[in-house]
Design a protein around this motif. Structure first.
Motif, PDB file in Angstrom:
ATOM      1  N   ASP A  15       0.865  -1.013  -0.027  1.00 57.12           N
ATOM      2  CA  ASP A  15      -0.547  -0.142  -0.239  1.00 57.12           C
ATOM      3  C   ASP A  15       0.678   1.061   0.346  1.00 57.12           C
ATOM      4  O   ASP A  15       0.950   2.084  -0.759  1.00 57.12           O
ATOM      5  CB  ASP A  15      -1.123  -0.511   1.327  1.00 57.12           C
ATOM      6  CG  ASP A  15      -1.870  -1.153   1.425  1.00 57.12           C
ATOM      7  OD1 ASP A  15      -3.174  -0.905   1.150  1.00 57.12           O
ATOM      8  OD2 ASP A  15      -0.999  -2.606   2.038  1.00 57.12           O
ATOM      9  N   CYS A  16       1.880   0.850   0.659  1.00 57.45           N
ATOM     10  CA  CYS A  16       2.991   1.916   0.592  1.00 57.45           C
ATOM     11  C   CYS A  16       3.249   3.031  -0.205  1.00 57.45           C
ATOM     12  O   CYS A  16       3.853   4.118  -0.591  1.00 57.45           O
ATOM     13  CB  CYS A  16       3.559   2.014   1.650  1.00 57.45           C
ATOM     14  SG  CYS A  16       4.465   0.514   0.811  1.00 57.45           S
ATOM     15  N   GLU A  18       2.264   3.198  -3.689  1.00 55.41           N
ATOM     16  CA  GLU A  18       1.558   3.667  -4.077  1.00 55.41           C
ATOM     17  C   GLU A  18       1.260   5.279  -4.239  1.00 55.41           C
ATOM     18  O   GLU A  18       0.747   5.813  -4.546  1.00 55.41           O
ATOM     19  CB  GLU A  18      -0.431   2.580  -4.105  1.00 55.41           C
ATOM     20  CG  GLU A  18      -1.534   3.081  -4.759  1.00 55.41           C
ATOM     21  CD  GLU A  18      -1.274   2.023  -6.592  1.00 55.41           C
ATOM     22  OE1 GLU A  18      -0.340   1.491  -6.374  1.00 55.41           O
ATOM     23  OE2 GLU A  18      -1.812   3.071  -7.264  1.00 55.41           O
ATOM     24  N   VAL A  19       1.066   5.211  -2.459  1.00 55.19           N
ATOM     25  CA  VAL A  19       1.151   6.831  -2.217  1.00 55.19           C
ATOM     26  C   VAL A  19       2.457   7.374  -2.215  1.00 55.19           C
ATOM     27  O   VAL A  19       2.662   9.036  -2.057  1.00 55.19           O
ATOM     28  CB  VAL A  19       0.507   6.941  -1.236  1.00 55.19           C
ATOM     29  CG1 VAL A  19      -1.022   6.363  -0.341  1.00 55.19           C
ATOM     30  CG2 VAL A  19       1.017   6.170  -0.017  1.00 55.19           C
ATOM     31  N   LEU A  44       3.646  10.652   4.113  1.00 57.37           N
ATOM     32  CA  LEU A  44       1.987   9.489   3.713  1.00 57.37           C
ATOM     33  C   LEU A  44       1.624   8.444   3.397  1.00 57.37           C
ATOM     34  O   LEU A  44       0.887   7.553   3.715  1.00 57.37           O
ATOM     35  CB  LEU A  44       1.964   9.939   2.156  1.00 57.37           C
ATOM     36  CG  LEU A  44       1.304  11.617   1.115  1.00 57.37           C
ATOM     37  CD1 LEU A  44       1.448  12.107  -0.083  1.00 57.37           C
ATOM     38  CD2 LEU A  44       0.341  11.787   2.115  1.00 57.37           C
ATOM     39  N   CYS A  45       2.958   7.764   3.563  1.00 54.87           N
ATOM     40  CA  CYS A  45       2.956   6.352   3.616  1.00 54.87           C
ATOM     41  C   CYS A  45       3.387   5.599   4.649  1.00 54.87           C
ATOM     42  O   CYS A  45       2.284   4.538   5.239  1.00 54.87           O
ATOM     43  CB  CYS A  45       4.454   5.411   3.292  1.00 54.87           C
ATOM     44  SG  CYS A  45       6.048   5.837   4.425  1.00 54.87           S
ATOM     45  N   GLU A  48       0.057   4.471   5.877  1.00 57.52           N
ATOM     46  CA  GLU A  48      -1.374   3.698   4.987  1.00 57.52           C
ATOM     47  C   GLU A  48      -0.370   1.989   4.867  1.00 57.52           C
ATOM     48  O   GLU A  48      -0.662   0.597   4.561  1.00 57.52           O
ATOM     49  CB  GLU A  48      -0.574   3.783   3.775  1.00 57.52           C
ATOM     50  CG  GLU A  48      -1.043   4.641   2.997  1.00 57.52           C
ATOM     51  CD  GLU A  48      -2.582   4.504   2.393  1.00 57.52           C
ATOM     52  OE1 GLU A  48      -2.830   3.905   2.330  1.00 57.52           O
ATOM     53  OE2 GLU A  48      -3.064   6.366   2.897  1.00 57.52           O
TER      54      GLU A  48
END
Ligand code: SF4
Length: 106
Positions: A15-16, A18-19, A44-45, A48
């Motif tokens: 998930d990390c 991706e951001v 941001l990560c 996530e």
């Protein structure tokens, strides 16, 4: 910089990646790392990660300080990853398991 810590080992949710606005994640067989010279500290990560494996350098637990060097070293060696992919089938079973650093495949 932000740092991927021990709990990512064998979980490797992505998930990390991706951001991340600067695409500074790198992928090994059972772990991800952040390139410390490329990370812009956007944070941001961190939220996530489903297994809370990402820390800011300042908040990295004392018993995981070696992961600073592990991230720096392996980010130079492993390929870049920018898109989310399926987690390992047994990822949930590895969440929170102690002493996973022995399982890190470089
Ligand atoms: Fe990427 Fe931001 Fe996480 Fe650094 S803090 S790895 S720049 S998402």
């Amino acid at each position: 910089t932000f740092v991927v810590g021990e709990n990512c080992i064998n979980c490797k949710h992505t998930d990390c990646v991706e951001v991340c606005p600067v695409d500074c994640f790198y992928e090994g067989p059972n772990f991800l790392v952040i390139h410390p010279d490329e990370c812009i500290d956007c944070a941001l990560c961190e939220p996530e990660c489903p297994v809370n494996a990402i820390f800011s350098e300042d908040e990295l637990p004392d018993d995981q300080q070696d992961f600073l060097e592990i991230n720096a070293e392996l980010a130079e060696k492993w390929p870049n990853i920018t898109e989310m992919k399926d987690s390992p089938d047994d990822a949930d079973e590895w969440d929170g398991v102690a002493n996973k650093r022995e399982k890190l495949v470089k």
